[in-house]
Design a protein around this motif. Structure first.
Motif, PDB file in Angstrom:
ATOM      1  N   TRP A   1       0.828  -1.209   0.000  1.00  0.00           N
ATOM      2  CA  TRP A   1       0.000   0.000   0.000  1.00  0.00           C
ATOM      3  C   TRP A   1       0.862   1.259   0.000  1.00  0.00           C
ATOM      4  CZ3 TRP A   1      -4.015   2.371  -1.384  1.00  0.00           C
ATOM      5  CH2 TRP A   1      -4.474   3.527  -0.758  1.00  0.00           C
TER       6      TRP A   1
ATOM      7  N   ARG B   1      -0.137   3.945  -2.778  1.00  0.00           N
ATOM      8  CA  ARG B   1      -1.103   4.925  -2.279  1.00  0.00           C
ATOM      9  C   ARG B   1      -1.229   6.150  -3.179  1.00  0.00           C
ATOM     10  NH1 ARG B   1      -2.376   9.255   0.876  1.00  0.00           N
ATOM     11  NH2 ARG B   1      -3.964   8.883   2.491  1.00  0.00           N
TER      12      ARG B   1
ATOM     13  N   MET C   1      -4.595   7.165  -5.279  1.00  0.00           N
ATOM     14  CA  MET C   1      -5.334   8.380  -4.937  1.00  0.00           C
ATOM     15  C   MET C   1      -5.475   9.296  -6.157  1.00  0.00           C
ATOM     16  SD  MET C   1      -6.498   8.455  -1.866  1.00  0.00           S
ATOM     17  CE  MET C   1      -6.294   7.682  -0.246  1.00  0.00           C
TER      18      MET C   1
ATOM     19  N   GLN D   1     -11.613   9.441  -2.890  1.00  0.00           N
ATOM     20  CA  GLN D   1     -10.391   9.596  -2.102  1.00  0.00           C
ATOM     21  C   GLN D   1     -10.712   9.707  -0.607  1.00  0.00           C
ATOM     22  OE1 GLN D   1      -8.025  12.904  -3.450  1.00  0.00           O
ATOM     23  NE2 GLN D   1      -7.975  12.202  -5.576  1.00  0.00           N
ATOM     24  N   GLU D   2     -11.751  10.461  -0.308  1.00  0.00           N
ATOM     25  CA  GLU D   2     -12.126  10.649   1.101  1.00  0.00           C
ATOM     26  C   GLU D   2     -12.561   9.333   1.736  1.00  0.00           C
ATOM     27  OE1 GLU D   2     -15.230  13.312   3.833  1.00  0.00           O
ATOM     28  OE2 GLU D   2     -15.105  13.633   1.659  1.00  0.00           O
TER      29      GLU D   2
ATOM     30  N   LEU E   1     -11.676   6.296   0.752  1.00  0.00           N
ATOM     31  CA  LEU E   1     -10.492   5.438   0.851  1.00  0.00           C
ATOM     32  C   LEU E   1      -9.600   5.870   2.002  1.00  0.00           C
ATOM     33  CD1 LEU E   1      -8.731   3.161  -0.193  1.00  0.00           C
ATOM     34  CD2 LEU E   1      -7.846   4.710  -1.944  1.00  0.00           C
ATOM     35  N   THR E   2      -9.442   7.163   2.196  1.00  0.00           N
ATOM     36  CA  THR E   2      -8.639   7.660   3.320  1.00  0.00           C
ATOM     37  C   THR E   2      -9.252   7.234   4.647  1.00  0.00           C
ATOM     38  OG1 THR E   2      -7.899   9.563   2.024  1.00  0.00           O
ATOM     39  CG2 THR E   2      -7.711   9.728   4.421  1.00  0.00           C
ATOM     40  N   GLY E   3     -10.577   7.293   4.736  1.00  0.00           N
ATOM     41  CA  GLY E   3     -11.237   6.836   5.953  1.00  0.00           C
ATOM     42  C   GLY E   3     -11.026   5.359   6.195  1.00  0.00           C
TER      43      GLY E   3
ATOM     44  N   GLU F   1      -8.583   3.527   5.173  1.00  0.00           N
ATOM     45  CA  GLU F   1      -7.167   3.339   5.519  1.00  0.00           C
ATOM     46  C   GLU F   1      -6.928   3.614   6.998  1.00  0.00           C
ATOM     47  OE1 GLU F   1      -2.858   5.376   4.297  1.00  0.00           O
ATOM     48  OE2 GLU F   1      -4.766   6.324   3.729  1.00  0.00           O
ATOM     49  N   ALA F   2      -7.554   4.668   7.510  1.00  0.00           N
ATOM     50  CA  ALA F   2      -7.310   5.076   8.899  1.00  0.00           C
ATOM     51  C   ALA F   2      -8.161   4.305   9.897  1.00  0.00           C
ATOM     52  CB  ALA F   2      -7.585   6.574   9.043  1.00  0.00           C
ATOM     53  N   SER F   3      -9.155   3.569   9.422  1.00  0.00           N
ATOM     54  CA  SER F   3     -10.131   2.979  10.336  1.00  0.00           C
ATOM     55  C   SER F   3      -9.586   1.817  11.148  1.00  0.00           C
ATOM     56  CB  SER F   3     -11.370   2.525   9.555  1.00  0.00           C
ATOM     57  OG  SER F   3     -11.060   1.441   8.689  1.00  0.00           O
TER      58      SER F   3
END
Length: 363
Positions: free
Chosen positions: A311, A315, A319, A327-328, A330-332, A334-336
């Motif tokens: 990743w 990344r 993106m 993108q938003e 996917l970012t969430g 990723e951070a979850s």
């Protein structure tokens, strides 16, 4: 397994939240949407009563009144419609466990066992559900072969790193049955929790809140905490469901999203099932949000042989290939949860160098 929580906290408590009007919702499903007893009625009401029985919400006595006439005739009805025996068992047993006076459930269980209806099931999942229902009123021998097959299914986490909604729903339901809907420890290995997590990442990427709600519930029943971002998204979906007067057509609508997001929202401490029910025929409206899964899959596919499993290396490229909304999301995702990189390594389906070199030599 990370973020382990005790099974005693499987149902989150929040004394300040508004209680559901369980009587109004029972009336809605029992008399305001479908003809009592048809297969869609059976499905909706079995799911609603199952949620009431497992969530331990305060249930007013009048919440069971709309089912009195159905309960009185259920023994006659199951004999004419034995193909729906799992619905009938579920309805009768949950009604009794919720306070309906009577012992019909035990007689139904004994009848189903005598008729050997479970032997007609081809699916292991349906056999597991049927055995769980029978075991609520009688002694059922443990089927070790069935248990082994179910556990083998959910320990192959690679299955759940690729889009497969049917497999993900089955995964959640296996956990429901093995845990008795949170009443016991299903003793899942870390690989099973990883499978639930991978399936949850996909559901979040797809913004499929119906599926995500079931996976959040299954994670709680397994003793693992569902990511806060997922549960917040499920609570938002529960608030987005609207009960409205029915205007023509049938009631094929967002009832299932309403039920499971409300159930999961209740477990995570949010308000659930508090919306007033209008009189007369009603529908449940829910518009799913746009997801990022399809765009992400398309972008990776177009990268062809240049896809990589790491990743960190992919990344930026990924993106740039996505629209801002995707993108938003996917970012969430990723951070979850910390398992995202492990998920992506399987989801990317990067070419295997050894296999690629063999293909080149053949040509």
């Amino acid at each position: 397994m990370s973020n382990v929580i005790p099974l005693s906290s499987v149902r989150a408590r929040n004394s300040g939240r508004k209680h559901a009007d369980t009587a109004a919702i029972s009336r809605m499903f029992a008399v305001q949407r479908r003809r009592a007893g048809d297969v869609f009625w059976l499905k909706e009401n079995a799911e609603w009563l199952g949620i009431l029985a497992s969530a331990h919400m305060p249930v007013r006595p009048d919440a069971l009144v709309p089912y009195a006439s159905f309960y009185d005739r259920i023994e006659e009805t199951i004999r004419f419609f034995p193909q729906y025996y799992r619905f009938f068992l579920s309805l009768a047993l949950d009604l009794e466990d919720l306070g309906m006076p009577g012992e019909v459930g035990e007689r139904l269980v004994q009848w189903v066992a005598r008729m050997k209806l479970v032997d007609g099931e081809l699916s292991d999942l349906q056999r597991a559900e049927a055995q769980r229902l029978l075991a609520r009123r009688m002694s059922v021998p443990r089927d070790d072969a069935l248990q082994s097959r179910l556990r083998r299914f959910f320990t192959r986490s690679e299955t759940f790193a690729l889009p497969n909604k049917k497999a993900s729903y089955e995964l959640a339901h296996i956990v429901f049955y093995l845990s008795e809907y949170g009443q016991s420890d299903p003793e899942l290995p870390a690989t099973a929790v990883e499978s639930l997590t991978f399936a949850g990442i996909l559901a979040y990427l797809d913004q499929d809140m119906d599926l995500l709600a079931e996976l959040c519930a299954a994670l709680r029943f397994s003793g693992a905490a569902a990511p806060t971002l997922w549960e917040d998204a499920v609570q938002s979906a529960a608030r987005a469901c609207r009960i409205v007067p029915q205007q023509g057509g049938g009631a094929l609508d967002g009832y299932h999203a309403y039920l499971v997001t409300g159930w999961a929202a209740h477990m995570s401490g949010g308000a659930a099932f508090c919306q007033p029910v209008p009189p007369g025929a009603v529908a449940i409206r829910y518009t799913p949000p746009n997801g990022a899964l399809q765009a992400l899959s398309a972008a990776l596919f177009e990268m062809g042989e240049t896809r990589q499993a790491q990743w960190a290396l992919m990344r930026g490229r990924v993106m740039r290939a996505l629209a801002p909304e995707a993108q938003e999301i996917l970012t969430g995702a990723e951070a979850s949860c910390p398992q995202f990189e492990a998920f992506f390594a399987r989801f990317a389906r990067a070419p295997i160098p050894a296999v690629a070199s063999m293909v080149q030599r053949r040509h």
